[in-house]
Design an enzyme around this catalytic site. Structure first.
Site, PDB file in Angstrom:
ATOM      1  N   CYS A   1      -8.970   4.073  18.242  1.00  0.00           N
ATOM      2  CA  CYS A   1      -8.623   3.517  19.554  1.00  0.00           C
ATOM      3  C   CYS A   1      -7.280   4.094  20.008  1.00  0.00           C
ATOM      4  N   CYS A  15       0.844  -1.202   0.000  1.00  0.00           N
ATOM      5  CA  CYS A  15       0.000   0.000   0.000  1.00  0.00           C
ATOM      6  C   CYS A  15       0.876   1.248   0.000  1.00  0.00           C
ATOM      7  N   HIS A  16       0.253   2.401  -0.295  1.00  0.00           N
ATOM      8  CA  HIS A  16       1.004   3.651  -0.423  1.00  0.00           C
ATOM      9  C   HIS A  16       1.779   4.076   0.802  1.00  0.00           C
ATOM     10  N   THR A  17       1.218   3.779   1.978  1.00  0.00           N
ATOM     11  CA  THR A  17       1.885   4.217   3.193  1.00  0.00           C
ATOM     12  C   THR A  17       3.218   3.495   3.399  1.00  0.00           C
ATOM     13  N   CYS A  62      -6.611  -3.083   4.634  1.00  0.00           N
ATOM     14  CA  CYS A  62      -6.502  -1.626   4.456  1.00  0.00           C
ATOM     15  C   CYS A  62      -7.437  -1.125   3.361  1.00  0.00           C
ATOM     16  N   CYS A  72      -9.796  -1.757  21.236  1.00  0.00           N
ATOM     17  CA  CYS A  72      -9.680  -2.334  22.587  1.00  0.00           C
ATOM     18  C   CYS A  72     -11.027  -2.433  23.280  1.00  0.00           C
ATOM     19  N   ARG A 129      -3.574  -3.312  -7.120  1.00  0.00           N
ATOM     20  CA  ARG A 129      -2.949  -3.858  -5.918  1.00  0.00           C
ATOM     21  C   ARG A 129      -2.019  -5.003  -6.288  1.00  0.00           C
ATOM     22  N   ARG A 146      -1.621   3.510  21.075  1.00  0.00           N
ATOM     23  CA  ARG A 146      -1.287   4.484  20.057  1.00  0.00           C
ATOM     24  C   ARG A 146       0.180   4.919  20.102  1.00  0.00           C
ATOM     25  N   HIS A 200       1.183  -3.494   6.210  1.00  0.00           N
ATOM     26  CA  HIS A 200       0.074  -3.338   7.162  1.00  0.00           C
ATOM     27  C   HIS A 200      -1.229  -3.882   6.581  1.00  0.00           C
ATOM     28  N   GLU A 201      -1.132  -4.656   5.461  1.00  0.00           N
ATOM     29  CA  GLU A 201      -2.355  -5.125   4.791  1.00  0.00           C
ATOM     30  C   GLU A 201      -2.262  -6.648   4.636  1.00  0.00           C
ATOM     31  N   CYS A 256     -10.981   1.954  25.865  1.00  0.00           N
ATOM     32  CA  CYS A 256     -10.396   3.301  25.990  1.00  0.00           C
ATOM     33  C   CYS A 256     -11.520   4.335  25.780  1.00  0.00           C
ATOM     34  N   CYS A 313     -12.847   4.316  22.113  1.00  0.00           N
ATOM     35  CA  CYS A 313     -13.723   3.179  21.786  1.00  0.00           C
ATOM     36  C   CYS A 313     -15.076   3.343  22.488  1.00  0.00           C
TER      37      CYS A 313
HETATM   38  P1  NAD Z   1      -3.467   5.128  -6.263  1.00  0.00           P
HETATM   39  O1  NAD Z   1      -2.174   5.734  -6.619  1.00  0.00           O
HETATM   40  O2  NAD Z   1      -3.749   3.709  -6.645  1.00  0.00           O
HETATM   41  O3  NAD Z   1      -4.642   6.012  -6.872  1.00  0.00           O
HETATM   42  C1  NAD Z   1      -4.634   7.401  -6.970  1.00  0.00           C
HETATM   43  C2  NAD Z   1      -5.403   7.791  -8.234  1.00  0.00           C
HETATM   44  O4  NAD Z   1      -5.551   9.210  -8.259  1.00  0.00           O
HETATM   45  C3  NAD Z   1      -4.682   7.394  -9.530  1.00  0.00           C
HETATM   46  O5  NAD Z   1      -5.556   6.649 -10.371  1.00  0.00           O
HETATM   47  C4  NAD Z   1      -4.308   8.752 -10.140  1.00  0.00           C
HETATM   48  O6  NAD Z   1      -4.324   8.719 -11.569  1.00  0.00           O
HETATM   49  C5  NAD Z   1      -5.396   9.651  -9.580  1.00  0.00           C
HETATM   50  N1  NAD Z   1      -5.047  11.085  -9.566  1.00  0.00           N
HETATM   51  C6  NAD Z   1      -3.845  11.650  -9.315  1.00  0.00           C
HETATM   52  N2  NAD Z   1      -3.919  12.994  -9.410  1.00  0.00           N
HETATM   53  C7  NAD Z   1      -5.204  13.280  -9.707  1.00  0.00           C
HETATM   54  C8  NAD Z   1      -5.914  14.501  -9.943  1.00  0.00           C
HETATM   55  N3  NAD Z   1      -5.291  15.684  -9.887  1.00  0.00           N
HETATM   56  N4  NAD Z   1      -7.241  14.425 -10.196  1.00  0.00           N
HETATM   57  C9  NAD Z   1      -7.872  13.229 -10.281  1.00  0.00           C
HETATM   58  N5  NAD Z   1      -7.241  12.041 -10.089  1.00  0.00           N
HETATM   59  C10 NAD Z   1      -5.933  12.070  -9.801  1.00  0.00           C
HETATM   60  O7  NAD Z   1      -3.638   5.278  -4.676  1.00  0.00           O
HETATM   61  P2  NAD Z   1      -4.636   4.518  -3.701  1.00  0.00           P
HETATM   62  O8  NAD Z   1      -4.040   3.233  -3.256  1.00  0.00           O
HETATM   63  O9  NAD Z   1      -5.983   4.495  -4.289  1.00  0.00           O
HETATM   64  O10 NAD Z   1      -4.590   5.501  -2.431  1.00  0.00           O
HETATM   65  C11 NAD Z   1      -5.151   6.790  -2.518  1.00  0.00           C
HETATM   66  C12 NAD Z   1      -4.865   7.603  -1.275  1.00  0.00           C
HETATM   67  O11 NAD Z   1      -5.562   7.061  -0.158  1.00  0.00           O
HETATM   68  C13 NAD Z   1      -3.387   7.641  -0.863  1.00  0.00           C
HETATM   69  O12 NAD Z   1      -3.088   8.983  -0.488  1.00  0.00           O
HETATM   70  C14 NAD Z   1      -3.348   6.725   0.331  1.00  0.00           C
HETATM   71  O13 NAD Z   1      -2.282   7.024   1.205  1.00  0.00           O
HETATM   72  C15 NAD Z   1      -4.690   7.023   0.958  1.00  0.00           C
HETATM   73  N6  NAD Z   1      -5.185   6.050   1.949  1.00  0.00           N
HETATM   74  C16 NAD Z   1      -5.806   6.554   3.058  1.00  0.00           C
HETATM   75  C17 NAD Z   1      -6.302   5.713   4.024  1.00  0.00           C
HETATM   76  C18 NAD Z   1      -7.052   6.264   5.218  1.00  0.00           C
HETATM   77  O14 NAD Z   1      -7.326   5.510   6.148  1.00  0.00           O
HETATM   78  N7  NAD Z   1      -7.399   7.532   5.237  1.00  0.00           N
HETATM   79  C19 NAD Z   1      -6.146   4.327   3.884  1.00  0.00           C
HETATM   80  C20 NAD Z   1      -5.535   3.835   2.745  1.00  0.00           C
HETATM   81  C21 NAD Z   1      -5.049   4.707   1.767  1.00  0.00           C
HETATM   82  C1  022 Z   2      -3.049   3.346   5.351  1.00  0.00           C
HETATM   83  N1  022 Z   2      -3.026   4.675   5.480  1.00  0.00           N
HETATM   84  C2  022 Z   2      -2.722   5.198   4.269  1.00  0.00           C
HETATM   85  C3  022 Z   2      -2.553   4.166   3.424  1.00  0.00           C
HETATM   86  N2  022 Z   2      -2.755   3.029   4.106  1.00  0.00           N
HETATM   87  C4  022 Z   2      -3.277   5.369   6.640  1.00  0.00           C
HETATM   88  C5  022 Z   2      -2.275   6.164   7.188  1.00  0.00           C
HETATM   89  C6  022 Z   2      -2.550   6.886   8.352  1.00  0.00           C
HETATM   90  C7  022 Z   2      -3.781   6.829   8.950  1.00  0.00           C
HETATM   91  C8  022 Z   2      -4.760   6.017   8.412  1.00  0.00           C
HETATM   92  C9  022 Z   2      -4.503   5.286   7.244  1.00  0.00           C
HETATM   93  C10 022 Z   2      -4.060   7.605  10.099  1.00  0.00           C
HETATM   94  C11 022 Z   2      -5.043   8.582  10.194  1.00  0.00           C
HETATM   95  C12 022 Z   2      -4.991   9.121  11.462  1.00  0.00           C
HETATM   96  C13 022 Z   2      -3.991   8.467  12.139  1.00  0.00           C
HETATM   97  N3  022 Z   2      -3.403   7.555  11.306  1.00  0.00           N
HETATM   98  C14 022 Z   2      -3.610   8.739  13.551  1.00  0.00           C
HETATM   99  C15 022 Z   2      -4.367   7.864  14.465  1.00  0.00           C
HETATM  100  C16 022 Z   2      -4.204   8.300  15.913  1.00  0.00           C
HETATM  101  O1  022 Z   2      -3.373   9.161  16.197  1.00  0.00           O
HETATM  102  O2  022 Z   2      -4.930   7.757  16.747  1.00  0.00           O
HETATM  103  C17 022 Z   2      -2.344   6.720  11.655  1.00  0.00           C
HETATM  104  C18 022 Z   2      -2.584   5.386  12.011  1.00  0.00           C
HETATM  105  C19 022 Z   2      -1.503   4.535  12.381  1.00  0.00           C
HETATM  106  C20 022 Z   2      -0.211   5.037  12.403  1.00  0.00           C
HETATM  107  C21 022 Z   2       0.018   6.363  12.049  1.00  0.00           C
HETATM  108  C22 022 Z   2      -1.043   7.184  11.692  1.00  0.00           C
HETATM  109  C23 022 Z   2       0.921   4.143  12.815  1.00  0.00           C
HETATM  110  O3  022 Z   2       0.727   3.039  13.269  1.00  0.00           O
HETATM  111  N4  022 Z   2       2.156   4.549  12.680  1.00  0.00           N
HETATM  112  C24 022 Z   2      -3.969   4.803  11.984  1.00  0.00           C
HETATM  113 ZN    ZN Z   3      -2.756   1.073   3.491  1.00  0.00          ZN
END
Ligand code: NAD
Ligand code: 022
Ligand code: ZN
Length: 375
Positions: A106, A40-42, A169, A92, A370, A110, A62-63, A95, A98
């Site tokens: 949670c 994954c991206h992270t 994830c 948990c 993926r 953390r 993480h996935e 906390c 939760c």
């Molecule tokens: P990815 O790279 O597979 O997909 C991103 C898409 O966005 C691509 O298809 C790309 O062409 C498109 N894109 C880029 N610039 C653009 C623009 N200006 N306008 C429209 N589309 C555009 O990535 P992903 O695996 O789908 O992840 C996406 C995001 O989600 C990442 O930032 C990732 O870190 C985040 N994420 C967040 C969480 C969370 O819990 N919040 C969890 C997992 C992933």
């Molecule tokens: C997963 N992420 C992006 C791609 N795959 C992702 C990254 C960060 C978070 C969630 C998903 C995130 C959002 C908010 C937080 N995190 C903070 C949570 C908190 O402070 O309670 C986050 C998480 C874990 C970690 C860091 C940041 C870590 O374990 N290092 C959920």
């Molecule tokens: Zn992820």
């Protein structure tokens, strides 16, 4: 015990596949044999060195999905042989977060999770005398790993590891953002920005929730057919739009006698702060909600005019799709087993651990949705 792992030795360098040592589970911990893990991206963000909180050496990942092979003292919720998905957001159930029922974040472990260690402050992984950090409490780029009991979800044992690891994830984040965070209702209109591994799961979540109009936005035309496969009804490439993308999307979503446009729900799945603004402003005046899912680079900021919020738009964010892992992840596995959601086509590449760096290359080039490592 000796385990095979892809180790992030230093920022900016490829992972190194090697044998490392893993200690058994201590009190409240479980030892998992990891059967499959997504990339994954992270993981890439941390490996690149762009993550200011990144620690090295570390075992990323993480996935995952796997089997419990041993449990430490006091563990009651899982036993040897159970199939589990590791949770980077634990649950948990005791906390304040939760108990609030208002968040899935949670706080029980953390701080130690962020420090790359188990809740007792130590690491289970080492090479000789040198400790290796855990990552997001999961470290699934190893064929065995140790996790706190509160950070594993017990799932249906008939489910295939090489598919359900993605529920650890991407699937839960995308589908959960729709169901838990936005709470999309039947007949809603929605816009999804970024049709990668997250955006496609938002689209299938919207279809599951009964949304009417599902507009996908991506700068890559190849994503049109991907979106359509999961329920997207309209596709827009901002590069091919004359003028302002927000005005274009507002025009597409005009409804009712007043002909005010904008979607009921919009989702940023790009991590680009300019796109986050577009997503907010493409939400309907008075009630439109925009959910930030994409994780932006360190130090980035979002902007809009306060008028956008004063006129009733709502800006929200979500981590792990708002899912309470031990409660919600098993349900999503069941949805997959019942055919309510699809995962198989999104797993475009299967790799051996030795080839894990190829998975990162394919993520950079955009050729994969993926990649999954199968042990
Ligand atoms: P990815 O790279 O597979 O997909 C991103 C898409 O966005 C691509 O298809 C790309 O062409 C498109 N894109 C880029 N610039 C653009 C623009 N200006 N306008 C429209 N589309 C555009 O990535 P992903 O695996 O789908 O992840 C996406 C995001 O989600 C990442 O930032 C990732 O870190 C985040 N994420 C967040 C969480 C969370 O819990 N919040 C969890 C997992 C992933
Ligand atoms: C997963 N992420 C992006 C791609 N795959 C992702 C990254 C960060 C978070 C969630 C998903 C995130 C959002 C908010 C937080 N995190 C903070 C949570 C908190 O402070 O309670 C986050 C998480 C874990 C970690 C860091 C940041 C870590 O374990 N290092 C959920
Ligand atoms: Zn992820």
């Amino acid at each position: 015990m000796d385990v095979r792992a892809a180790v992030a030795v230093e920022a900016g360098k490829p992972l190194e596949v090697m044998t490392v040592q893993l200690e058994g589970p201590k009190e409240g911990e479980v030892l998992i044999e990891v059967k499959a893990t997504g990339i994954c991206h992270t993981d890439d963000f941390t490996l690149s060195g762009a993550d200011p909180e990144g620690l090295f050496p570390a075992i990323l990942g993480h996935e995952g999905a796997g089997v419990v092979v041993d449990v430490g003292k006091g563990v009651t919720s899982v036993k040897k042989g159970d199939h589990v998905i590791p949770l980077y957001t634990p649950e948990c159930r005791s906390c304040p977060s939760c108990l609030s029922r208002k968040t899935n974040l949670c706080t029980a472990i953390r701080s130690t999770q962020g420090q790359g260690v188990m809740p007792d402050g130590t690491s289970r992984f080492s090479i000789g005398k040198d400790k290796i950090h855990h990552y997001m409490g999961c470290s699934t780029f190893a064929n065995f790993t140790v996790l706190p009991e509160i950070a594993v979800a017990k799932v249906n044992p008939d489910a295939p590891f090489d598919k359900i690891c993605y529920i650890g994830c991407g699937v839960t984040t995308g589908v959960g953002a729709v169901i838990n965070t936005a709470k999309v209702e039947i007949g809603a209109t929605a816009i999804v920005f970024g049709l990668g591994g997250i955006g496609l799961n938002v689209i299938q979540g919207l279809k599951l929730a009964g949304a009417d109009m599902i507009i996908g936005v991506d700068i890559n035309n190849d994503k049109k057919q991907w979106g359509e496969k999961f329920g997207m009804t309209h596709f827009v490439n901002p590069k091919e739009v004359d003028g302002d993308i927000v005005q274009h999307l507002v025009g597409m979503t005009k409804r009712g006698a007043d002909q005010i446009g904008g979607a009921d729900y919009t989702f940023d799945c790009t991590g680009n702060v300019k796109v986050m603004r577009q997503a907010l402003e493409a939400a309907h005046r008075g009630w439109g909600e925009s959910v930030v899912i994409g994780v932006a680079g360190a130090g980035q900021e979002i902007a809009t005019r306060p008028f956008q919020l004063v006129t009733g738009r709502v800006w929200k964010g979500t981590a792990f799709g708002g899912a309470r892992g031990r409660t919600d992840v098993p349900k999503i596995v069941d949805w997959y087993m019942d055919g309510k959601i699809d995962i198989d086509p999104m797993i475009t590449h299967i790799l051996k651990l030795e080839d894990i760096n190829k998975g990162f290359d394919m993520m950079h080039s955009g050729e994969s949705i993926r990649s999954v490592v199968v042990y």
